[in-house]
Design a protein around this motif. Structure first.
Motif, PDB file in Angstrom:
ATOM      1  N   LYS A 229      -2.688   0.875 -12.302  1.00  0.00           N
ATOM      2  CA  LYS A 229      -1.375   1.514 -12.188  1.00  0.00           C
ATOM      3  C   LYS A 229      -0.748   1.301 -10.808  1.00  0.00           C
ATOM      4  O   LYS A 229       0.209   2.005 -10.456  1.00  0.00           O
ATOM      5  N   ASP A 230      -1.283   0.342 -10.052  1.00  0.00           N
ATOM      6  CA  ASP A 230      -0.801   0.105  -8.681  1.00  0.00           C
ATOM      7  C   ASP A 230      -0.732   1.410  -7.893  1.00  0.00           C
ATOM      8  O   ASP A 230       0.271   1.716  -7.224  1.00  0.00           O
ATOM      9  N   ASP A 231      -1.842   2.162  -7.936  1.00  0.00           N
ATOM     10  CA  ASP A 231      -1.830   3.484  -7.316  1.00  0.00           C
ATOM     11  C   ASP A 231      -2.848   3.651  -6.190  1.00  0.00           C
ATOM     12  O   ASP A 231      -2.982   4.742  -5.629  1.00  0.00           O
ATOM     13  N   ILE A 232      -3.582   2.572  -5.846  1.00  0.00           N
ATOM     14  CA  ILE A 232      -4.550   2.669  -4.750  1.00  0.00           C
ATOM     15  C   ILE A 232      -3.960   1.953  -3.539  1.00  0.00           C
ATOM     16  O   ILE A 232      -3.749   0.737  -3.575  1.00  0.00           O
ATOM     17  N   PRO A 233      -3.669   2.676  -2.459  1.00  0.00           N
ATOM     18  CA  PRO A 233      -3.057   2.022  -1.302  1.00  0.00           C
ATOM     19  C   PRO A 233      -4.024   1.077  -0.586  1.00  0.00           C
ATOM     20  O   PRO A 233      -5.195   1.422  -0.367  1.00  0.00           O
ATOM     21  N   ILE A 234      -3.539  -0.119  -0.269  1.00  0.00           N
ATOM     22  CA  ILE A 234      -4.274  -1.020   0.629  1.00  0.00           C
ATOM     23  C   ILE A 234      -3.739  -0.713   2.016  1.00  0.00           C
ATOM     24  O   ILE A 234      -2.562  -0.963   2.310  1.00  0.00           O
ATOM     25  N   SER A 235      -4.583  -0.146   2.880  1.00  0.00           N
ATOM     26  CA  SER A 235      -4.044   0.542   4.055  1.00  0.00           C
ATOM     27  C   SER A 235      -4.754   0.213   5.362  1.00  0.00           C
ATOM     28  O   SER A 235      -4.517   0.871   6.373  1.00  0.00           O
TER      29      SER A 235
END
Length: 489
Positions: A229-235
Motif C-alpha cells: 500500500k506504499d505505506d512504509i517510509p524509506i527514511s
C-alpha cells in the motif's frame, strides 16, 4: 505502535535485511549472496537485477520469519556498497550494462591520463577525493562510451545513473523516486562537497549529462514509500561506511571506527568542516541530518577480509573463513613473513593501483600457519598506516579505535591491531553497525527515536583489547615489504 525499523544492508557480496527494535537490538537477520562476474583481469561486475532480487527476497524473508507485517515497521534504512555504478533506461527501468563494482580497475589508465593532465588538485579541491578508478565518474563515462547507443540516449535524457542506494530506491518506489544521499554523492567524484551539489565543471569533464544524475538529499528524511500500500517510509540512506560510523556513535570530532569487511574502511569524524589531507586520505561527507553536515577523513583499504577468502578459495589452505584464526595460532609469530595483500592494488595512503600482492620472507621453515598469520597481520598493518596518516592530518591523538565487520570477531587480529597501534580497540555488542547506522538514520526522521542522545544510551562494549606488547620490529618488517611491493617508488 510501530515496533521495528527495517535496515537493508546491501553489500559487495550479499544483501541482508536486519530488523531492529526500539532498544537497538537485532530481532531478525536474513542474508542472500549474489554472483560476482570477472569478464577480464581487473574487471568486477554484478547484475543489477540480481542485486535487486536478492534484496527484495531478504526483505520478505525477514518480515515473514519475525511474523510481522508492514504495519509494524516505522521506517526503512538503506546502507549500500559505495561507488558501484549502475546506469538504466528511464522508461523501461532496465540496466543498460552490468553494475561496475567499486573494486573494478578498467578505468585505471584513463585516471592516469587525468593525473598527467594536471587534474589532481582541481578534482580534489571540489570533491575531497584522489583520482582513482575506485570512484563512480570514470565508470559512468566508460558505460556511455562503450555500450552501443548509451551516450545518445543519455544526451536525450533517457538514462539514469545511480549508486546502489539510488537503484534500490528507484525500484522500491516503482520508479517514482530518483535520489541519492550526500554520503553516496560524495563518492562519485562529481559532487562538490563544499557547495553540496553536483559540479557542472566535473560533469562536463567526464561527459556526463546532468539529467542522468539523482537528486541529492540528506541522510535522514522520508524519501518515498514502499509496500503493498506504499505505506512504509524509506527514511534513511547512507553509504555503508558512513552508516557504520553513525552506528558506532562516532558523532564527535576525533572519534574513529574501522570496518573489517571485504575491504577495510577507517573513518574519523572531523565535525562540520572538511579537513584536507596531506597524506593521501579522502575527505568525504559523513552524513547530513537536518541542515547540519558532518565530514570525515577516510582511509580505504581495498583488500581486508577478502584476503581470507583468497586463502580459502585461491590457495585452499582453509575450508571456511572462520578457520583462519586457528591456523594462525599454530605458530607463535609470523616467522618473518609479511603478506602485502595488494590483490586489487593498494589504497590509502599509497594509492598504487598497479601494485600486486606479495608475500615476503618465505623460507624452508615457512608453514601455512605463518602465511595465515601474515595475512591477518597485513590487514592490521594497513590499518596502522592509515591511523598514522590521520593523526598527521588532524593533529588528534587516537586513544581508541571502534571496530566492526566480520573480521572484527577475530580475537587474534584485534589484539594484534591494539598492539601495533598502541591504543585500545573496542568491539561493540552489536557488530552489525552498518545496518544499525542505517536503522538509526531511518528512525530519527520518523520519530522512532527522539534524538542522537537517546540512541547513544544503547551503544555498549562487548570487549576491549588493550596493548600487550611492542611491535617495533614487526613495523619495520612491514614497511620494508610494502616498499618492495609498490610500483610507485
Amino acid at each position: 505502535m510501530k515496533q521495528y525499523i527495517l535496515a537493508l544492508d546491501q553489500g559487495t557480496s550479499s544483501s541482508r535485511a536486519i530488523i531492529f527494535n526500539h532498544d537497538g537490538k537485532m530481532c531478525g537477520v536474513t542474508q542472500k549472496e549474489f554472483p560476482q562476474y570477472y569478464p577480464k583481469a581487473g574487471w568486477v561486475e554484478q547484475n543489477p537485477m540480481e542485486i535487486l532480487s536478492s534484496q527484495l527476497s531478504v526483505i520478505v524473508e525477514s518480515i515473514t520469519e519475525l511474523g510481522i507485517d508492514g504495519h509494524d515497521i516505522a521506517g526503512i534504512g538503506i546502507a549500500n556498497q559505495r561507488e558501484t555504478t549502475i546506469v538504466w533506461d528511464a522508461e523501461t527501468g532496465n540496466p543498460v550494462y552490468n553494475a561496475i563494482v567499486w573494486q573494478d580497475r578498467r578505468t585505471a589508465e584513463y585516471c592516469d591520463n587525468l593525473i598527467a593532465d594536471g587534474m589532481t588538485d582541481f578534482i580534489r579541491e571540489k570533491t575531497g577525493l584522489i583520482i582513482d578508478a575506485y570512484f563512480s565518474s570514470t565508470k559512468i563515462r566508460w558505460i556511455l562510451d562503450n555500450v552501443a547507443g548509451a551516450r545518445a540516449k543519455a544526451e536525450k535524457g533517457k538514462l539514469r545513473f545511480g549508486t546502489v542506494d539510488s537503484w534500490l530506491m528507484w525500484n522500491l518506489t516503482h520508479g517514482k523516486v530518483h535520489v541519492t544521499d550526500v554520503t553516496n554523492a560524495s563518492r562519485t567524484m562529481l559532487f562538490n562537497i563544499h557547495k553540496m551539489e553536483w559540479d557542472e565543471d566535473l560533469l562536463k569533464l567526464f561527459g556526463i549529462p546532468l539529467s542522468m544524475m539523482p537528486r541529492v538529499v540528506s541522510s535522514s528524511e522520508i524519501f518515498g514509500y514502499f509496500g503493498v500500500k506504499d505505506d512504509i517510509p524509506i527514511s534513511g540512506i547512507a553509504g555503508d561506511q558512513q552508516a557504520a560510523l553513525f552506528g558506532q556513535m562516532c558523532t564527535k570530532p576525533g572519534t574513529v571506527k574501522n570496518t573489517y569487511g571485504t575491504g577495510c574502511f577507517l573513518l574519523m569524524n572531523t565535525g562540520d568542516k572538511p579537513v584536507v589531507s596531506k597524506n593521501n586520505l579522502i575527505t568525504t561527507v559523513a552524513w547530513k541530518i537536518g541542515d547540519v553536515v558532518n565530514y570525515a577523513l577516510e582511509g580505504s583499504i581495498f583488500v581486508g577480509g577478502s584476503v581470507v577468502q583468497w586463502l580459502r578459495d585461491g590457495l585452499g589452505v582453509i575450508r571456511k573463513s572462520s578457520d583462519i584464526e586457528a591456523l594462525a595460532l599454530t605458530v607463535p609469530d609470523n616467522g618473518g613473513v609479511y603478506f602485502v595483500p595488494a590483490l586489487t592494488g593498494l589504497g590509502a595512503p599509497y594509492w598504487d593501483q598497479y601494485a600486486k600482492g606479495s608475500i615476503n620472507g618465505i623460507t624452508r621453515g615457512t608453514t601455512a600457519g605463518h602465511i595465515a598469520r601474515a595475512a591477518l597481520e597485513g590487514i592490521a598493518f594497513q590499518t596502522m598506516d592509515i591511523v598514522e596518516a590521520m593523526h598527521s592530518d588532524s593533529n588528534i591523538d587516537i586513544f581508541e579505535l571502534k571496530v566492526d565487520g566480520g573480521a572484527s570477531r577475530n580475537n587474534l587480529l584485534m589484539q594484534f591491531q591494539s598492539d601495533i597501534l598502541g591504543c585500545d580497540v573496542i568491539r561493540p555488542e552489536v557488530t552489525e553497525t552498518t545496518a544499525l547506522g542505517a536503522a538509526y538514520l531511518a528512525g530519527l526522521s520518523t520519530g522512532f527515536w527522539n534524538d542522537i542522545d537517546e540512541i547513544k544510551q544503547q551503544w555498549s562494549v562487548e570487549r576491549r583489547f588493550t596493548p600487550s606488547s611492542s611491535q617495533d620490529e614487526a613495523k619495520r618488517g612491514w614497511r620494508d615489504a610494502v616498499t618492495r611491493t609498490l610500483t610507485k617508488k
